[in-house]
Design a protein around this motif. Structure first.
Motif, PDB file in Angstrom:
ATOM      1  N   ILE A  67       0.851  -1.192   0.000  1.00 42.66           N
ATOM      2  CA  ILE A  67       0.000   0.000   0.000  1.00 42.66           C
ATOM      3  C   ILE A  67       0.882   1.236   0.000  1.00 42.66           C
ATOM      4  O   ILE A  67       1.982   1.225   0.555  1.00 42.66           O
ATOM      5  N   GLN A  68       0.388   2.327  -0.597  1.00 44.45           N
ATOM      6  CA  GLN A  68       1.116   3.597  -0.603  1.00 44.45           C
ATOM      7  C   GLN A  68       0.207   4.702  -0.095  1.00 44.45           C
ATOM      8  O   GLN A  68      -0.927   4.846  -0.577  1.00 44.45           O
ATOM      9  N   ASP A  69       0.707   5.462   0.887  1.00 43.59           N
ATOM     10  CA  ASP A  69      -0.006   6.660   1.310  1.00 43.59           C
ATOM     11  C   ASP A  69       0.736   7.876   0.757  1.00 43.59           C
ATOM     12  O   ASP A  69       1.643   7.726  -0.073  1.00 43.59           O
ATOM     13  N   GLU A  70       0.374   9.068   1.210  1.00 42.59           N
ATOM     14  CA  GLU A  70       0.966  10.297   0.689  1.00 42.59           C
ATOM     15  C   GLU A  70       2.463  10.395   0.968  1.00 42.59           C
ATOM     16  O   GLU A  70       3.170  11.141   0.303  1.00 42.59           O
ATOM     17  N   SER A  71       2.935   9.622   1.946  1.00 42.52           N
ATOM     18  CA  SER A  71       4.322   9.766   2.373  1.00 42.52           C
ATOM     19  C   SER A  71       5.225   8.590   2.009  1.00 42.52           C
ATOM     20  O   SER A  71       6.425   8.656   2.220  1.00 42.52           O
ATOM     21  N   GLY A  72       4.661   7.500   1.504  1.00 51.55           N
ATOM     22  CA  GLY A  72       5.480   6.347   1.154  1.00 51.55           C
ATOM     23  C   GLY A  72       4.708   5.041   1.169  1.00 51.55           C
ATOM     24  O   GLY A  72       3.488   5.029   1.327  1.00 51.55           O
ATOM     25  N   CYS A  73       5.446   3.955   1.028  1.00 56.14           N
ATOM     26  CA  CYS A  73       4.845   2.614   0.939  1.00 56.14           C
ATOM     27  C   CYS A  73       4.952   1.867   2.261  1.00 56.14           C
ATOM     28  O   CYS A  73       5.827   2.140   3.073  1.00 56.14           O
ATOM     29  N   PHE A  74       4.041   0.918   2.441  1.00 55.61           N
ATOM     30  CA  PHE A  74       4.105   0.001   3.566  1.00 55.61           C
ATOM     31  C   PHE A  74       3.483  -1.326   3.144  1.00 55.61           C
ATOM     32  O   PHE A  74       2.748  -1.396   2.167  1.00 55.61           O
ATOM     33  N   THR A  75       3.823  -2.378   3.881  1.00 55.26           N
ATOM     34  CA  THR A  75       3.366  -3.724   3.573  1.00 55.26           C
ATOM     35  C   THR A  75       2.444  -4.202   4.684  1.00 55.26           C
ATOM     36  O   THR A  75       2.697  -3.948   5.861  1.00 55.26           O
ATOM     37  N   VAL A  76       1.381  -4.899   4.299  1.00 59.58           N
ATOM     38  CA  VAL A  76       0.442  -5.463   5.258  1.00 59.58           C
ATOM     39  C   VAL A  76       0.393  -6.970   5.035  1.00 59.58           C
ATOM     40  O   VAL A  76       0.089  -7.424   3.927  1.00 59.58           O
ATOM     41  N   GLN A  77       0.721  -7.723   6.076  1.00 57.24           N
ATOM     42  CA  GLN A  77       0.697  -9.181   6.013  1.00 57.24           C
ATOM     43  C   GLN A  77      -0.544  -9.710   6.729  1.00 57.24           C
ATOM     44  O   GLN A  77      -1.146  -9.017   7.537  1.00 57.24           O
ATOM     45  N   GLY A  78      -0.897 -10.946   6.418  1.00 56.93           N
ATOM     46  CA  GLY A  78      -1.994 -11.607   7.119  1.00 56.93           C
ATOM     47  C   GLY A  78      -3.373 -11.123   6.749  1.00 56.93           C
ATOM     48  O   GLY A  78      -4.316 -11.299   7.514  1.00 56.93           O
ATOM     49  N   VAL A  79      -3.517 -10.524   5.564  1.00 52.91           N
ATOM     50  CA  VAL A  79      -4.832  -9.997   5.175  1.00 52.91           C
ATOM     51  C   VAL A  79      -5.851 -11.102   4.925  1.00 52.91           C
ATOM     52  O   VAL A  79      -7.049 -10.846   4.895  1.00 52.91           O
ATOM     53  N   ASP A  80      -5.381 -12.333   4.786  1.00 52.19           N
ATOM     54  CA  ASP A  80      -6.302 -13.453   4.575  1.00 52.19           C
ATOM     55  C   ASP A  80      -7.011 -13.858   5.862  1.00 52.19           C
ATOM     56  O   ASP A  80      -7.997 -14.578   5.822  1.00 52.19           O
TER      57      ASP A  80
END
Length: 140
Positions: A67-80
């Protein structure tokens, strides 16, 4: 990586941007701390965060989202393994994620607690950064 702490889920999530989370440091005891000197506030523990941004990619097993917000990217695990609102595992969707902080650097990584798609509105996107800044200016 930090293990899941059931007590972390008792605290309200802290609204935060990727760039802020990237600057967090581990405090003694293992919790991530957000320095807030620029707001004249003490450091704040951020075990559980609320972030918003646009889905860039979803891995083929649908376990991890970039995912990317206004300031940079981040990763989200376990969305399942979490409740999801309106369809949100689609590239280009603007989403809200609540998650436990696993890592902050070089790129933030969260373990999802909740995820949902938000209305894809320029106002939602533009207001998010201001909402986060306002929170950190006034949250003790």
């Amino acid at each position: 990586m930090m293990s899941e702490d059931p007590l972390s889920l008792r605290s309200p999530p802290v609204k935060i941007l990727a760039a802020q989370l990237r600057k967090c440091c581990r405090a003694p005891g293992g919790q991530w701390q957000l320095a807030r000197e620029e707001y004249g506030r003490p450091a704040l523990a951020v075990p559980l965060v609320w972030m918003q941004g646009t889905v860039l990619s979803v891995d083929q097993d649908r376990l991890t989202v970039q995912i990317q917000d206004e300031s940079g990217c981040f990763t989200v695990q376990g969305v399942d393994k979490v409740p999801k609102g309106r369809p949100c595992l689609i590239a280009g969707k603007y989403v809200m994620v609540m998650g436990l902080v696993l890592s902050c650097s070089p790129e933030p990584i969260l373990r999802a607690v909740k995820m949902t798609a938000l209305m894809d509105s320029v106002l939602n996107r533009n207001m998010w950064e201001l909402e986060v800044e306002d929170l950190h200016r006034h949250l003790p």
